[in-house]
Design an enzyme around this catalytic site. Structure first.
Site, short mmCIF file in Angstrom:
data_model
loop_
_atom_site.label_atom_id
_atom_site.label_comp_id
_atom_site.label_asym_id
_atom_site.label_seq_id
_atom_site.Cartn_x
_atom_site.Cartn_y
_atom_site.Cartn_z
N CYS A 1 0.70 -1.52 -0.16
CA CYS A 1 -0.18 0.05 0.16
C CYS A 1 1.39 1.17 0.26
CB CYS A 1 -1.17 -0.14 1.15
SG CYS A 1 -2.00 -1.14 1.51
N HIS A 2 1.87 1.46 0.75
CA HIS A 2 2.73 2.59 0.64
C HIS A 2 3.35 2.22 0.92
CE1 HIS A 2 -0.73 3.30 2.79
NE2 HIS A 2 -1.13 4.58 2.01
#
Length: 182
Positions: free
Chosen positions: A138-139
């Site tokens: 995700c990040h």
């Protein structure tokens, strides 16, 4: 007046018997409602310690288990991973932690950690990223093979749950030093 004594006794007995019958009946009606408020067996068991058999886990393999509804990674480190992780400089880390603080003494080939990224709780993908560990899709946070954050927005290492080795091939998650953790 001689007749009132026995009548009073019968009346008292009828009141007492009726009251007792009503109390038992009310209890019988109320019991299912009271019992429905108790936690079910799965909920009670979810907080109980979890036994994990380590014998089928191969070198380099990561096994996912759940304890108290949380994802736990159990990883058997290879000899190379142990050597590489011990050699990492603390200055290269976002949240400095020694290798020995991440594993149990005498069992340094085993990592047991929570399995959610410390940034926003995503589940990192094992055996990915630049550090032989996990990367968060995700990040972009990356963790090394012992769950130390090395890159990205994650502020801290993957936490270590309470656990204890019962034998060389069995751990109990939810216990520390043989005592259950509440």
């Amino acid at each position: 007046m001689a007749d009132e004594g026995p009548q009073g006794t019968k009346r008292d007995f009828l009141f007492l018997a009726t009251g007792a019958g009503l109390a038992v009946g009310a209890g019988a009606v109320a019991w299912p409602f009271v019992a429905s408020m108790a936690p079910d067996a799965a909920t009670v068991a979810a907080g109980a310690p979890l036994d994990v058999d380590l014998s089928p886990i191969q070198d380099g393999q990561i096994v996912n288990v759940f304890w108290r509804g949380k994802l736990i990674f159990v990883r058997k480190l290879t000899e190379k991973e142990v050597t590489d992780m011990k050699a990492v400089s603390l200055s290269d880390m976002i949240d400095p932690a020694t290798f020995d603080s991440r594993v149990k003494k005498g069992h340094d080939q085993w990592l047991v950690s929570y399995g959610n990224c410390t940034h926003l709780g995503c589940v990192p993908i094992g055996h990915s990223g630049n550090y032989e560990g996990w990367s968060c899709p995700c990040h972009g946070s990356q963790f090394d093979a012992v769950g130390r954050v090395r890159r990205g927005p994650a502020p801290t290492n993957l936490p270590i749950p309470p656990y204890a080795f019962e034998t060389d091939t069995k751990i109990k998650i939810g216990e520390e030093g043989g005592k259950a953790v509440a």
